[in-house]
Design a protein around this motif. Structure first.
Motif, mmCIF file in Angstrom:
data_model
loop_
_atom_site.group_PDB
_atom_site.id
_atom_site.type_symbol
_atom_site.label_atom_id
_atom_site.label_comp_id
_atom_site.label_asym_id
_atom_site.label_seq_id
_atom_site.Cartn_x
_atom_site.Cartn_y
_atom_site.Cartn_z
ATOM 1 N N GLY A 138 0.957 -1.064 0.188
ATOM 2 C CA GLY A 138 0.142 0.335 0.592
ATOM 3 C C GLY A 138 1.117 1.472 -0.194
ATOM 4 O O GLY A 138 2.230 1.521 -0.117
ATOM 5 N N PRO A 139 0.165 2.683 -0.019
ATOM 6 C CA PRO A 139 0.796 3.548 -0.164
ATOM 7 C C PRO A 139 1.572 3.748 0.739
ATOM 8 O O PRO A 139 0.909 3.367 1.988
ATOM 9 C CB PRO A 139 -0.474 4.020 -0.377
ATOM 10 C CG PRO A 139 -1.392 4.141 -0.227
ATOM 11 C CD PRO A 139 -1.232 2.460 -0.253
ATOM 12 N N ARG A 140 2.113 5.003 1.176
ATOM 13 C CA ARG A 140 3.069 5.268 2.511
ATOM 14 C C ARG A 140 2.041 6.362 3.069
ATOM 15 O O ARG A 140 2.686 7.203 3.676
ATOM 16 C CB ARG A 140 4.049 5.363 2.230
ATOM 17 C CG ARG A 140 4.893 4.088 2.570
ATOM 18 C CD ARG A 140 6.463 5.155 2.029
ATOM 19 N NE ARG A 140 7.230 3.638 1.657
ATOM 20 C CZ ARG A 140 8.879 3.540 1.831
ATOM 21 N NH1 ARG A 140 9.624 4.201 1.285
ATOM 22 N NH2 ARG A 140 9.261 2.426 1.240
ATOM 23 N N TRP A 141 0.571 6.088 3.413
ATOM 24 C CA TRP A 141 0.111 6.723 3.926
ATOM 25 C C TRP A 141 0.022 6.352 5.601
ATOM 26 O O TRP A 141 -0.594 5.323 5.651
ATOM 27 C CB TRP A 141 -1.074 6.535 3.304
ATOM 28 C CG TRP A 141 -1.206 7.018 1.762
ATOM 29 C CD1 TRP A 141 -0.487 8.576 1.543
ATOM 30 C CD2 TRP A 141 -2.260 7.492 1.362
ATOM 31 N NE1 TRP A 141 -0.808 8.230 0.624
ATOM 32 C CE2 TRP A 141 -2.199 8.152 -0.404
ATOM 33 C CE3 TRP A 141 -3.689 6.277 1.176
ATOM 34 C CZ2 TRP A 141 -2.806 7.837 -1.493
ATOM 35 C CZ3 TRP A 141 -4.447 6.791 0.065
ATOM 36 C CH2 TRP A 141 -4.118 6.469 -1.631
ATOM 37 N N PRO A 142 0.250 6.984 6.393
ATOM 38 C CA PRO A 142 0.054 6.631 8.208
ATOM 39 C C PRO A 142 -1.913 6.631 8.113
ATOM 40 O O PRO A 142 -2.286 6.934 7.683
ATOM 41 C CB PRO A 142 0.608 7.957 8.359
ATOM 42 C CG PRO A 142 1.032 9.053 8.041
ATOM 43 C CD PRO A 142 0.345 8.877 6.375
ATOM 44 N N VAL A 143 -1.541 4.939 9.091
ATOM 45 C CA VAL A 143 -3.410 4.819 9.683
ATOM 46 C C VAL A 143 -3.991 4.547 8.539
ATOM 47 O O VAL A 143 -3.940 2.896 8.878
ATOM 48 C CB VAL A 143 -3.920 5.325 10.052
ATOM 49 C CG1 VAL A 143 -5.189 5.082 10.916
ATOM 50 C CG2 VAL A 143 -2.596 6.789 11.182
ATOM 51 N N ILE A 144 -3.820 4.550 6.923
ATOM 52 C CA ILE A 144 -4.632 4.865 6.162
ATOM 53 C C ILE A 144 -3.821 3.290 5.344
ATOM 54 O O ILE A 144 -4.643 2.894 3.931
ATOM 55 C CB ILE A 144 -6.405 5.025 6.077
ATOM 56 C CG1 ILE A 144 -5.410 6.560 5.456
ATOM 57 C CG2 ILE A 144 -6.963 6.137 7.028
ATOM 58 C CD1 ILE A 144 -6.398 7.873 4.295
ATOM 59 N N GLY A 145 -3.190 3.647 4.457
ATOM 60 C CA GLY A 145 -2.337 3.378 3.666
ATOM 61 C C GLY A 145 -2.202 2.032 2.909
ATOM 62 O O GLY A 145 -3.215 1.333 1.970
ATOM 63 N N ALA A 146 -2.395 0.589 4.648
ATOM 64 C CA ALA A 146 -2.768 -0.642 3.773
ATOM 65 C C ALA A 146 -4.167 -1.030 4.131
ATOM 66 O O ALA A 146 -4.385 -1.791 2.842
ATOM 67 C CB ALA A 146 -2.095 -1.485 5.618
ATOM 68 N N LEU A 147 -4.448 -0.504 4.415
ATOM 69 C CA LEU A 147 -6.794 -0.379 4.002
ATOM 70 C C LEU A 147 -6.690 0.198 2.639
ATOM 71 O O LEU A 147 -7.863 -0.518 2.434
ATOM 72 C CB LEU A 147 -7.437 0.431 5.884
ATOM 73 C CG LEU A 147 -9.039 0.555 4.989
ATOM 74 C CD1 LEU A 147 -9.122 -1.051 5.757
ATOM 75 C CD2 LEU A 147 -9.582 1.114 6.380
ATOM 76 N N ALA A 148 -6.229 1.603 2.270
ATOM 77 C CA ALA A 148 -6.477 1.745 1.277
ATOM 78 C C ALA A 148 -6.090 0.778 0.005
ATOM 79 O O ALA A 148 -6.912 0.447 -1.136
ATOM 80 C CB ALA A 148 -6.205 2.973 1.344
#
Length: 188
Positions: A138-148
């Motif tokens: 996933g994208p390297r977005w804190p908290v929501i990257g893997a969920l996205a």
């Protein structure tokens, strides 16, 4: 456009990534024909109406290189434009690669940076089983990257584009023969 001295050594798909999508189908065409269509990424827009453009930025001796792509993910009458750039490596049929033939990509620019992709081809007489596997954390977005990645990007965008790409290239390979069914499944 410049030329790379060596092909990319992308290796096998990494294991244990959070997102995994699989699209596969039996193409009623010989391996050489469907492989040639899949490897000729610059001509994908000719066969695939959802592809906006494909540009080879640098070419490698194996037919891969650095390739920039843009496709629309259709939503009813509208298309959501997507863009990415990948390193591409190619193991053509007869190239003597033990796990080939395959086409591999590693996304290096765009929202899907660090995504790994493998197209594999298994000859079955005059037909070919084609499988496209995408893996990514996933994208390297804190908290929501893997969920996205696992709930939206993989099943909606990646699967939505890959399933259309496989079906369109299968139709192109099968022209003049029996029309085939290309099935697909997504898993995260």
């Amino acid at each position: 456009m410049s030329t790379l001295a060596q092909p990319f050594a992308l290796g096998p798909l990494p294991e244990g990534r959070r997102m995994r999508t699989v699209d596969e189908g039996l193409v009623r065409a010989p391996l050489d024909r469907i492989f040639a269509l899949a490897a000729d990424v610059e001509r994908w827009p000719v066969h695939l109406p959802h592809y906006r453009w494909v540009r080879m930025e640098r070419r490698a001796p194996d037919g891969g290189g650095i390739v920039a792509m843009s496709a629309n993910r259709p939503f009813g009458p509208f298309g959501w434009p997507t863009f990415w750039t990948s390193e591409m490596a190619v193991a053509a049929p007869g190239a003597g690669v033990p796990d080939g033939p395959w086409i591999r990509f590693r996304h290096i620019r765009g929202i899907t940076t660090r995504m790994d992709v493998e197209w594999s081809f298994e000859p079955l007489g005059h037909e070919t089983l084609v499988r496209i596997v995408h893996v990514w954390d996933g994208p390297r977005w804190p908290v929501i990257g893997a969920l996205a990645a696992t709930s939206v990007i993989g099943p909606v965008f990646v699967h939505g584009i890959a399933s259309r790409t496989l079906a369109g290239l299968a139709r192109a390979a099968e022209r003049g023969g029996i029309s085939g069914e290309v099935g697909s499944a997504a898993a995260s």
